[in-house]
Design a protein around this motif. Structure first.
Motif, mmCIF file in Angstrom:
data_model
loop_
_atom_site.group_PDB
_atom_site.id
_atom_site.type_symbol
_atom_site.label_atom_id
_atom_site.label_comp_id
_atom_site.label_asym_id
_atom_site.label_seq_id
_atom_site.Cartn_x
_atom_site.Cartn_y
_atom_site.Cartn_z
ATOM 1 N N ASP A 41 0.876 -1.178 0.000
ATOM 2 C CA ASP A 41 0.000 0.000 0.000
ATOM 3 C C ASP A 41 0.913 1.229 0.000
ATOM 4 O O ASP A 41 1.867 1.280 -0.755
ATOM 5 N N GLU A 42 0.697 2.175 0.911
ATOM 6 C CA GLU A 42 1.600 3.342 0.896
ATOM 7 C C GLU A 42 2.715 3.192 1.945
ATOM 8 O O GLU A 42 3.485 4.120 2.183
ATOM 9 N N THR A 53 1.791 -1.081 11.789
ATOM 10 C CA THR A 53 1.870 -0.019 10.778
ATOM 11 C C THR A 53 0.757 -0.175 9.746
ATOM 12 O O THR A 53 0.056 0.801 9.415
ATOM 13 N N LEU A 54 0.588 -1.384 9.260
ATOM 14 C CA LEU A 54 -0.405 -1.608 8.196
ATOM 15 C C LEU A 54 -1.820 -1.315 8.663
ATOM 16 O O LEU A 54 -2.631 -0.764 7.928
ATOM 17 N N GLU A 74 -2.252 -12.205 0.331
ATOM 18 C CA GLU A 74 -2.392 -11.440 -0.918
ATOM 19 C C GLU A 74 -1.445 -10.242 -0.922
ATOM 20 O O GLU A 74 -0.829 -9.920 -1.931
ATOM 21 N N LYS A 75 -1.288 -9.577 0.195
ATOM 22 C CA LYS A 75 -0.464 -8.362 0.232
ATOM 23 C C LYS A 75 1.022 -8.649 0.087
ATOM 24 O O LYS A 75 1.746 -7.896 -0.552
ATOM 25 N N PHE A 76 1.484 -9.720 0.724
ATOM 26 C CA PHE A 76 2.938 -9.935 0.794
ATOM 27 C C PHE A 76 3.456 -11.065 -0.082
ATOM 28 O O PHE A 76 4.613 -11.057 -0.474
ATOM 29 N N VAL A 121 14.643 -3.688 -0.711
ATOM 30 C CA VAL A 121 13.215 -3.369 -0.579
ATOM 31 C C VAL A 121 12.450 -4.253 -1.563
ATOM 32 O O VAL A 121 12.762 -4.287 -2.762
ATOM 33 N N ASN A 122 11.489 -5.004 -1.034
ATOM 34 C CA ASN A 122 10.666 -5.897 -1.865
ATOM 35 C C ASN A 122 9.427 -5.168 -2.359
ATOM 36 O O ASN A 122 8.855 -4.332 -1.637
ATOM 37 N N TYR A 123 9.007 -5.544 -3.569
ATOM 38 C CA TYR A 123 7.806 -4.944 -4.168
ATOM 39 C C TYR A 123 6.840 -6.079 -4.501
ATOM 40 O O TYR A 123 6.811 -6.569 -5.635
#
Ligand code: FAD
Ligand code: UDP
Length: 397
Positions: A109-110, A124-125, A166-168, A288-290
């Protein structure tokens, strides 16, 4: 065959003619081939010819100074970690170390949050301030128990549920492997744990460090032995019938050795985009992973974090997974394991050749595991030769 040229060899071809016949021809100058070459030469007094089709030693761990003078890893970030004291003891003969604990953030996300998922990631999320106990309940409520865990999807869903999966994991894995996690062995995503504490290290091994002067330097010292000749830019096919050797140790892809007689073993490849930036630092951590699928690369690495180098500029690399290209990753799934077994059976009944390493044994191995495999092979060869290995650093576990 191409010229066996002096410039490309660590020890020159004058020695090459003097030293023939060789006891061993070793194909592949990565960890597997270099460790076994060093042991056979230094430990057993064998004459060894080591060849690699690339123009450098160190295999995928190769590092070098780029045009700006920044130390980079040509084939993506390599972080040394292990729980095996004997592997550290062995490699410490050829390098000093720089302490380094690897930390990775994921762009989700951001947010830029720790991966492996930990308490900080969750707070945080979701904008929460959970304690560890709260986080355990939070995850337990979301986890979807899977009775028989077989796939890389099962592992994650069972632990943390579908939303975090799904997010990671889903997008990253689909990009990295070109497969859905439900089509990959559970061992793949099992490499990444989930934590409810604040530990944000990528690995928890007892030894985590980088070779002080880089991997290539360590390999140079390993291979600097009068009974080892190294030929670079030289394919196995170029020397196969030209050199005189008693035994072959092959650290390239096993299916290629047998001319793909049972079909191709699938490998995943990567395209690396290396860039030097006109600034001292690009991102807060080395990697940094995307995970989001709309971004075509999986991760960005900034090498100065790994090496500790001071430099006014910084160099980074993007990793774009792809189907074609050098074979970087064996793909862990049952049908591939079955195909490998056929090659392995053929290898077992082929005299005069042994297979080693990530490509030679089709195993998703880290560097320390490959070193362990090479030391174990050395011990076997030494025992067969009736030599007792007294050295703790080469004993198997
Ligand atoms: P390789 O390093 O692949 O060496 C095989 C060599 O054989 C190659 O140099 C190749 O050119 C040569 N060869 C093949 N066929 C032939 C032929 N026919 N003739 C001549 N030469 C041939 N491990 C970790 O522990 N930590 C990490 O952080 C880590 N990060 C990684 C990141 C990436 C992107 C990748 C791809 C791997 C990573 N690894 C990491 C794994 C690590 O690279 C391997 O465990 C290790 O390099 C395997 O060593 P090897 O000698 O088996 O294979
Ligand atoms: N993985 C993921 N999201 C991440 C990190 C890893 O889905 O942010 C999955 C992915 O399938 C990856 C596997 O976990 O291939 C193993 O990750 P690791 O970092 O060990 O991969 P490697 O460094 O070997 O490329």
């Amino acid at each position: 065959m191409p010229e066996v040229s002096l410039e490309r060899a660590i020890n020159g071809p004058s020695q090459l003619t003097e030293k023939r016949p060789y006891d061993y021809l070793i194909v592949g100058a990565g960890f597997a081939g270099s460790v076994i070459a060093e042991r056979l030469a230094a430990g057993l007094g064998n004459h060894v010819l080591l060849v690699d089709r690339r123009e450098h030693i160190a295999g995928n761990a190769f590092d070098h100074l780029d045009a700006a003078g920044v130390m980079v890893h040509r084939y993506g970030p390599h972080i040394f970690h292990t729980n095996a004291q004997r592997i550290v003891d062995y490699l410490s003969r050829f390098t000093e170390w720089r302490p380094y604990e690897h930390r990775v953030l994921a762009r989700v996300d951001e947010h830029l949050v720790p991966i492996p998922i930990n308490l900080t990631t969750l707070n945080t999320l979701y904008g929460l301030s959970m304690t560890r106990a709260d986080a355990e309940i939070f995850l337990a409520e979301r986890a979807e128990p899977v009775a028989a865990i077989r796939t890389s999807e099962d592992v994650v869903i069972n632990q943390i549920g579908r939303e975090l999966y799904e997010k990671f994991f889903r997008g990253y894995t689909r990009k990295q492997w070109g497969l859905d996690p439900s089509d990959l062995d559970k061992s793949v995503t099992s490499r990444v744990p989930t934590r409810t504490n604040e530990d944000d290290r990528y690995f928890t091994d007892s030894f985590q460090m980088m070779p002080l002067n880089g991997y290539t330097h360590m390999f140079e010292r390993m291979l600097d032995h009068p009974r080892i000749d190294v030929l670079l830019g030289t394919d196995f096919a170029d020397v196969r019938n030209r050199m005189d050797y008693k035994q072959l140790i092959y650290c390239g892809p096993i299916d290629e050795y047998f001319d793909f007689c049972f079909g191709r073993l699938p490998y995943r490849s990567l395209r690396f985009q290396h860039e030097t930036l006109q600034e001292a630092q690009f991102q807060p951590v080395a990697v940094v992973n995307y995970p989001v699928q709309s971004v075509p690369y999986t991760r960005i690495t900034e090498y100065k974090h790994l090496t500790g180098q001071e430099h006014p500029l910084t160099s980074i690399s993007y990793e774009f997974p792809c189907a074609d290209g050098d074979p970087y990753y064996p793909i862990p799934r049952p049908e591939n394991a079955e195909l490998y077994k056929r090659y392995k059976a053929l290898a077992d009944e082929t005299p005069g050749v042994m297979f080693l390493g990530r490509l030679g044994t089709y195993k998703y191995y880290n560097m320390d595991q490959v070193v362990g495999q090479a030391l174990a092979l050395y011990q076997r060869i030494a025992q067969e030769a009736g030599v007792e290995v007294m050295d703790r650093a080469v004993e198997t576990e």
